[in-house]
Design an enzyme around this catalytic site. Sequence first.
Site, short mmCIF file in Angstrom:
data_model
loop_
_atom_site.label_atom_id
_atom_site.label_comp_id
_atom_site.label_asym_id
_atom_site.label_seq_id
_atom_site.Cartn_x
_atom_site.Cartn_y
_atom_site.Cartn_z
N LYS A 189 6.61 7.33 -2.39
CA LYS A 189 6.53 5.88 -2.16
C LYS A 189 6.79 5.20 -3.50
O LYS A 189 5.92 5.09 -4.35
CB LYS A 189 5.16 5.58 -1.58
CG LYS A 189 4.60 4.18 -1.44
CD LYS A 189 5.47 3.01 -1.44
CE LYS A 189 4.70 1.80 -1.94
NZ LYS A 189 5.52 0.91 -2.77
N GLY A 242 0.03 3.77 -11.89
CA GLY A 242 0.14 2.32 -11.72
C GLY A 242 -1.07 1.62 -12.28
O GLY A 242 -1.71 2.12 -13.21
N SER A 243 -1.42 0.49 -11.68
CA SER A 243 -2.49 -0.34 -12.23
C SER A 243 -3.87 0.21 -11.85
O SER A 243 -4.01 0.97 -10.89
CB SER A 243 -2.35 -1.76 -11.68
OG SER A 243 -2.50 -1.73 -10.28
N VAL A 246 -5.14 -0.83 -8.15
CA VAL A 246 -4.59 -0.03 -7.07
C VAL A 246 -5.10 1.41 -7.17
O VAL A 246 -5.46 2.02 -6.16
CB VAL A 246 -3.05 -0.09 -7.06
CG1 VAL A 246 -2.48 0.86 -6.02
CG2 VAL A 246 -2.58 -1.51 -6.77
N GLY A 247 -5.18 1.94 -8.38
CA GLY A 247 -5.67 3.30 -8.57
C GLY A 247 -7.09 3.47 -8.03
O GLY A 247 -7.40 4.45 -7.35
N GLU A 264 -2.99 7.91 -12.95
CA GLU A 264 -2.70 7.54 -14.34
C GLU A 264 -2.50 6.04 -14.37
O GLU A 264 -1.61 5.52 -13.68
CB GLU A 264 -1.45 8.27 -14.84
CG GLU A 264 -1.72 9.70 -15.26
CD GLU A 264 -2.72 9.84 -16.39
OE1 GLU A 264 -2.86 8.91 -17.22
OE2 GLU A 264 -3.40 10.89 -16.43
N CYS A 298 3.18 2.05 -20.37
CA CYS A 298 1.74 2.31 -20.37
C CYS A 298 1.28 2.70 -21.77
O CYS A 298 0.13 2.50 -22.12
CB CYS A 298 1.41 3.39 -19.36
SG CYS A 298 2.46 4.83 -19.54
N GLN A 345 5.32 -10.84 -13.60
CA GLN A 345 5.03 -10.25 -14.90
C GLN A 345 5.27 -11.25 -16.03
O GLN A 345 4.49 -11.33 -16.98
CB GLN A 345 5.87 -8.98 -15.13
CG GLN A 345 5.55 -8.26 -16.43
CD GLN A 345 4.10 -7.80 -16.55
OE1 GLN A 345 3.59 -7.11 -15.69
NE2 GLN A 345 3.42 -8.21 -17.62
N GLU A 399 -5.10 -5.26 -20.31
CA GLU A 399 -3.69 -4.85 -20.38
C GLU A 399 -2.81 -6.04 -20.00
O GLU A 399 -2.99 -6.65 -18.95
CB GLU A 399 -3.44 -3.68 -19.42
CG GLU A 399 -2.00 -3.19 -19.51
CD GLU A 399 -1.72 -2.02 -18.56
OE1 GLU A 399 -1.99 -2.17 -17.36
OE2 GLU A 399 -1.23 -0.98 -19.04
P1 NAP Z 1 0.88 -1.18 -9.28
O1 NAP Z 1 1.00 -2.59 -8.90
O2 NAP Z 1 -0.46 -0.56 -9.30
O3 NAP Z 1 1.85 -0.35 -8.28
C1 NAP Z 1 2.08 1.02 -8.43
C2 NAP Z 1 2.51 1.59 -7.09
O4 NAP Z 1 1.42 1.54 -6.15
C3 NAP Z 1 3.64 0.82 -6.43
O5 NAP Z 1 4.49 1.73 -5.77
C4 NAP Z 1 2.90 -0.04 -5.44
O6 NAP Z 1 3.70 -0.49 -4.38
C5 NAP Z 1 1.86 0.93 -4.96
N1 NAP Z 1 0.70 0.34 -4.27
C6 NAP Z 1 0.21 -0.92 -4.36
N2 NAP Z 1 -0.89 -1.05 -3.57
C7 NAP Z 1 -1.09 0.16 -2.97
C8 NAP Z 1 -2.06 0.68 -2.05
N3 NAP Z 1 -3.06 -0.08 -1.58
N4 NAP Z 1 -1.95 1.96 -1.66
C9 NAP Z 1 -0.97 2.75 -2.12
N5 NAP Z 1 -0.01 2.31 -2.98
C10 NAP Z 1 -0.08 1.05 -3.42
O7 NAP Z 1 1.52 -0.90 -10.72
P2 NAP Z 1 2.89 -1.48 -11.28
O8 NAP Z 1 2.76 -2.95 -11.43
O9 NAP Z 1 4.01 -0.96 -10.47
O10 NAP Z 1 2.97 -0.74 -12.71
C11 NAP Z 1 2.32 -1.20 -13.85
C12 NAP Z 1 1.05 -0.43 -14.14
O11 NAP Z 1 1.33 0.97 -14.20
C13 NAP Z 1 0.42 -0.75 -15.47
O12 NAP Z 1 -0.96 -0.90 -15.32
C14 NAP Z 1 0.71 0.48 -16.34
O13 NAP Z 1 -0.17 0.71 -17.39
C15 NAP Z 1 0.65 1.55 -15.33
N6 NAP Z 1 1.34 2.76 -15.79
C16 NAP Z 1 0.59 3.82 -16.21
C17 NAP Z 1 1.19 4.98 -16.70
C18 NAP Z 1 0.38 6.15 -17.14
O14 NAP Z 1 0.90 7.26 -17.16
N7 NAP Z 1 -0.88 5.98 -17.52
C19 NAP Z 1 2.60 5.05 -16.74
C20 NAP Z 1 3.33 3.94 -16.33
C21 NAP Z 1 2.69 2.81 -15.84
P3 NAP Z 1 4.47 -1.92 -4.49
O15 NAP Z 1 5.50 -1.76 -5.52
O16 NAP Z 1 5.03 -2.09 -3.14
O17 NAP Z 1 3.42 -2.93 -4.86
#
Ligand code: NAP
Length: 507
Positions: A189, A242-243, A246-247, A264, A298, A345, A399
């Site tokens: 996904k 991701g965030s 959501v995590g 992560e 990240c 963003q 963040e």
């Molecule tokens: P996000 O908003 O949390 O989305 C990540 C993924 O989760 C997307 O595919 C999103 O779908 C999906 N999602 C949203 N709600 C969900 C739910 N209820 N159930 C299952 N999946 C769901 O994160 P982002 O804005 O794409 O990315 C930015 C974040 O990623 C930042 O916080 C960054 O620090 C983090 N990140 C961490 C690392 C690491 O390795 N630590 C690496 C890269 C990024 P949609 O796109 O459809 O919303």
Amino acid sequence: MSAAGARPDPRAQGGGQVYRNFIGGEWVASESARTTPNLNPADTREVLGQVPLSTAEDARRAVAAARAAWPAWRSTPAPRRGAILFKAMAIMDAEKEQVARLLTREQGKTVKESLGEIQRTINILEYIAAEGRRIGGQTVPSELPSNFCYTVRQPLGVVVCVTPWNFPVAIPVWKMAPALVSGNTVVFKPATLTPETASAVVSIFERAGVPRGALNMVLGSGGTVGNALVDHDDVRAISFTGSNDVGAEIYSRGARRMARVQCEMGGKNPVVVLSDADLELAVESSAQGAFGSTGQRCTATSRVVVEEGIADAFVERLVARAKRVRVGSGLDAATEMGPAVDRSQLETDLKYIAIGQEEGARLCGGGRKLEEGALAHGHFVEPAVFDHVSPTMRIAQEEIFGPVVSVIRVKGFEEALAAANQVRYGLSASIFTRDASSVFRFVDDIEAGIVHINSGTPGGEAQLPFGGTKATGVGPREQGPTALEFFTEVKTVYVDYTGQARKSSMY
Ligand code: NAP
Ligand code: MG
């Protein structure tokens, strides 16, 4: 053949083409007619295609396809599964220029950054493909004569990979490749903001020979598709990047039905600069860490903790460096920093730039929305440097995920370490100093999953574990020798060749 393989090119249709899901080896339309446009963040007048908002039923079909494909895939010899990943690596290498331009147009980072991400992905594929010949367990001595004890690692079944938009090639691959090589089938996904890059990645695996149903992709919102996958009883594990919001949601949903979950999440990565540091090196590394990929990493540098004695000189140079950053379309070879990925963003970046000023930090330049000339239709913002930030301010705690860096002034090493650790996150951290004792004290006590000495917070290599501590990560580390831990479980085997009823210390 195009990088997107069997999927028609949406640009040929004036952006009206709806992307397809990949289920059971076919590129299929979602059953939903609802879509959201995929825009170029450097010029939002360019519509690249329409992303289907797939339904929970689409997600369930993908899980059913993955379930059906599992018995054959798990019994395919692991070296054969690895050979398919080597083929994927070769295709990605051959198509890297094409995929890089697609990634830049969709996500905004510069072509150079896109090529860097793809090279990292190639390295990951090289390392993980070879796991097909390495996956192993342990043999250990038995307490008993004529007994043999060992462990094997076995796949889990259907696993789900949920990924963000900021590294839309590397992150999906660093999840899907270890999942596949160890014999799981996958439902992917991707982030809704990067559907075309995701399709290109899936097409590469398809053409490399991943059998029908072993890898599936469903486009659509996290709320609908994501929840349907996370809650599905046939899904044994969910690997999420991701965030934190959501995590946390996925972790608790998964826990309710005892699914395995790896998350992560966010970072607030510090660079510590001691007074004996190579100042030029520290400035350049901090600037690249803070503004590279428009701060949307990240591992981005978001705090620089500087000893008071050199703080004025450091800030002066960092501000001058920030002013020289050429902001523009990532497709333009002269550009050093592309746009924010989307309007939301950009608004977050501008909101935090306002918050920092309200909190009393000194904005030393940058931070304006850029709308002159060619930048008028994109989500561009100037890199921003805040000085005199206190560790408890929101700009030092939360963040931002944009090109905004906070300088925190401290009196010495102890205060620097305390400030660096004074956040909920713990992904990456670095220190600039020539003093060996400070280096090792930092390595001992910094709360981070990754530590860099005399280099910036981003960056890493495919053969080493990647991930964070504290609120950043839960579950085993991704990449490197630990990558397979999450996607396998251990089976313990006792072979008794005495021919007698077993006697052990237990009874
Ligand atoms: P996000 O908003 O949390 O989305 C990540 C993924 O989760 C997307 O595919 C999103 O779908 C999906 N999602 C949203 N709600 C969900 C739910 N209820 N159930 C299952 N999946 C769901 O994160 P982002 O804005 O794409 O990315 C930015 C974040 O990623 C930042 O916080 C960054 O620090 C983090 N990140 C961490 C690392 C690491 O390795 N630590 C690496 C890269 C990024 P949609 O796109 O459809 O919303
Ligand atoms: Mg998001």
